[in-house]
Design an enzyme around this catalytic site. Structure first.
Site, PDB file in Angstrom:
ATOM      1  N   GLU A 139      -8.658   7.386   4.208  1.00 19.70           N
ATOM      2  CA  GLU A 139      -7.242   7.372   4.368  1.00 19.70           C
ATOM      3  C   GLU A 139      -6.625   8.695   5.351  1.00 19.70           C
ATOM      4  O   GLU A 139      -7.060   9.966   5.280  1.00 19.70           O
ATOM      5  CB  GLU A 139      -6.162   7.798   2.630  1.00 19.70           C
ATOM      6  CG  GLU A 139      -6.139   6.590   1.760  1.00 19.70           C
ATOM      7  CD  GLU A 139      -5.585   6.566   0.709  1.00 19.70           C
ATOM      8  OE1 GLU A 139      -4.823   5.994  -0.353  1.00 19.70           O
ATOM      9  OE2 GLU A 139      -4.687   7.772   0.596  1.00 19.70           O
ATOM     10  N   TYR A 176       0.135   4.352   7.732  1.00 15.94           N
ATOM     11  CA  TYR A 176      -0.906   4.830   6.491  1.00 15.94           C
ATOM     12  C   TYR A 176      -2.205   3.478   7.121  1.00 15.94           C
ATOM     13  O   TYR A 176      -1.854   2.731   7.946  1.00 15.94           O
ATOM     14  CB  TYR A 176      -0.730   3.764   5.620  1.00 15.94           C
ATOM     15  CG  TYR A 176      -1.231   4.029   4.728  1.00 15.94           C
ATOM     16  CD1 TYR A 176      -1.122   5.092   3.381  1.00 15.94           C
ATOM     17  CD2 TYR A 176      -2.603   3.120   4.397  1.00 15.94           C
ATOM     18  CE1 TYR A 176      -2.991   4.958   2.461  1.00 15.94           C
ATOM     19  CE2 TYR A 176      -3.166   2.929   3.357  1.00 15.94           C
ATOM     20  CZ  TYR A 176      -3.144   3.789   2.819  1.00 15.94           C
ATOM     21  OH  TYR A 176      -4.969   3.566   1.521  1.00 15.94           O
TER      22      TYR A 176
END
Ligand code: GDP
Ligand code: MN
Length: 378
Positions: free
Chosen positions: A189, A101
């Site tokens: 993101e 991530y």
């Protein structure tokens, strides 16, 4: 402002962040044809303005073009978090060695842009933050200092220990930071940022949110706006330069100033009511804006009473009163209005209203209790 994954992928490509080419499809047949373009496993992904699509069944792998058609047919029939799926993206599916991530947020508390990264990507970051917060590493970039490659590399190293992976991660992070700053993003993101078995880092998903208040200087980003993000009322309000958010209650609110609008909603709830909207008519005194605001509020069938709460500073109470009369002439005022009007030119404003058979009070608690009672009677 939010955008779809495919739009985020386009931005990633512009900034040199590695993503695979995709084809956007509106029918199962288009998805089949798209999957036929590569002789490989495909991924078929719903395009909605919400995360957690995988868990909702909106992301599927397909071994053959026929399977891509079937998966697309199924996904195009889904509704994910209230968004009916109208488009799917079809793309070459990567193999996954490890899901990372990588995100950045405008961090008000630290007054900088905070990078968040973990080698335990894939699942939604909110879940990981709840179950294993220490797994998420954070590092804040201060804009006066800028992007320090050495420091960011040191930050990323525990997450990407292999030098070959680290240099790719640093490159991607630097590009993502540039994208963040140059597009006035509030959040970006990549989840997952895939490490493939042959050692490449590839963004398999992308999310970018932008600061609405900066869109006036981002015409290219503004073009990416999706109508389904806002209700019809919110769109009309934006065109009229009103700051408006639809809510679920039955008391319409017309307020000048965002802070006062928030306080008004709190007070309505405090006294047992539910606001139907947030609305800031702004600091200026344009009677047309008041009329436009009332028009939007009154066409909501749930609205049983309307509270006008004006604390005139720059806003002049006589202009507000004129706006209310314009609205009354133009609209079918079929619900009770409760008016609280204090501040600049309040005497003139009240005289205008009284001349037209309307009354205005000066105490906010009284006005809020009154509007709640009127909404309950209706
Ligand atoms: P989200 O659930 O809305 O965040 O959608 P994602 O795009 O992140 O997809 C959900 C999951 O699908 C990812 O975490 C991956 O595990 C899987 N996935 C997405 N793209 C690919 C791909 O190209 N190859 C493989 N093997 N899995 C993928
Ligand atoms: Mn994702």
């Amino acid at each position: 402002m939010k955008i779809h994954e495919y739009q985020a992928r386009d931005l990633f490509t512009q900034y040199g962040i590695p993503v695979n080419d995709y084809i956007l499809c509106r029918t199962p047949e288009e998805a089949e044809a798209a999957a036929r373009k590569h002789d490989h496993l495909s991924v078929v992904k719903s395009q909605v303005l919400a995360g957690g699509r995988g868990k909702a069944g909106g992301v599927k792998l397909a071994k053959t073009p026929e399977e891509a058609r079937q998966k697309a047919e199924h996904i195009l029939g889904l509704t994910i978090k209230d968004y009916p799926v109208e488009k799917v993206l079809v793309c070459y599916a990567e193999e996954i060695e490890r899901e990372h991530y990588l995100g950045m947020i405008l961090d008000r508390a630290r007054q900088g842009i905070t990078i968040m990264a973990t080698a335990e990507g894939g699942m939604e970051i909110e879940e990981l933050a709840a179950s294993d917060p220490d797994a998420i590493k954070m590092y804040t970039i201060y804009t006066h200092k800028g992007f320090d490659r050495g420091e960011v590399e040191a930050f990323l190293k525990p997450i990407f220990p292999e030098p070959a992976h680290l240099s790719q991660a640093l490159d991607i992070t630097e590009k993502l930071f540039r994208l963040f700053v140059e597009t006035d993003a509030s959040l970006v993101e990549i989840n997952p940022l895939d490490l493939t078995p042959d050692g490449r880092l590839v963004a398999l998903d992308g999310k970018v949110n932008f600061d609405d208040n900066a869109m006036f200087r981002q015409p290219e980003i503004e073009k990416l706006r999706n109508p389904e993000e806002s209700s019809a009322d919110e769109i009309e309000a934006r065109e009229k330069d009103l700051s408006f958010v639809s809510l679920d209650g039955d008391i319409g609110c017309v307020v000048n100033g965002a802070g006062l609008a928030m306080a008004t909603m709190d007070l309505i709830q405090h006294f047992g009511g539910e606001p139907a909207n947030f609305l800031d008519v702004g600091g200026s005194s344009n009677p047309e804006k008041v009329a436009a605001a009332l028009k939007i509020i009154l066409r909501n069938p749930k609205v049983k009473a309307v509270l006008i709460n004006i604390f005139g500073g720059i806003t002049r109470c006589d202009d507000i009163a004129k706006g209310l009369l314009i609205a009354r002439d133009r609209l079918d005022l079929n619900v009770p209005l409760v008016i609280r009007l204090v501040g600049t030119n309040q005497e003139e404003g009240r005289a205008i209203l009284e001349g037209a058979g309307l009354t205005a009070g000066d105490d906010l608690n009284t006005a809020v209790r009154d509007v709640i009672a009127k909404a309950k009677e209706a």
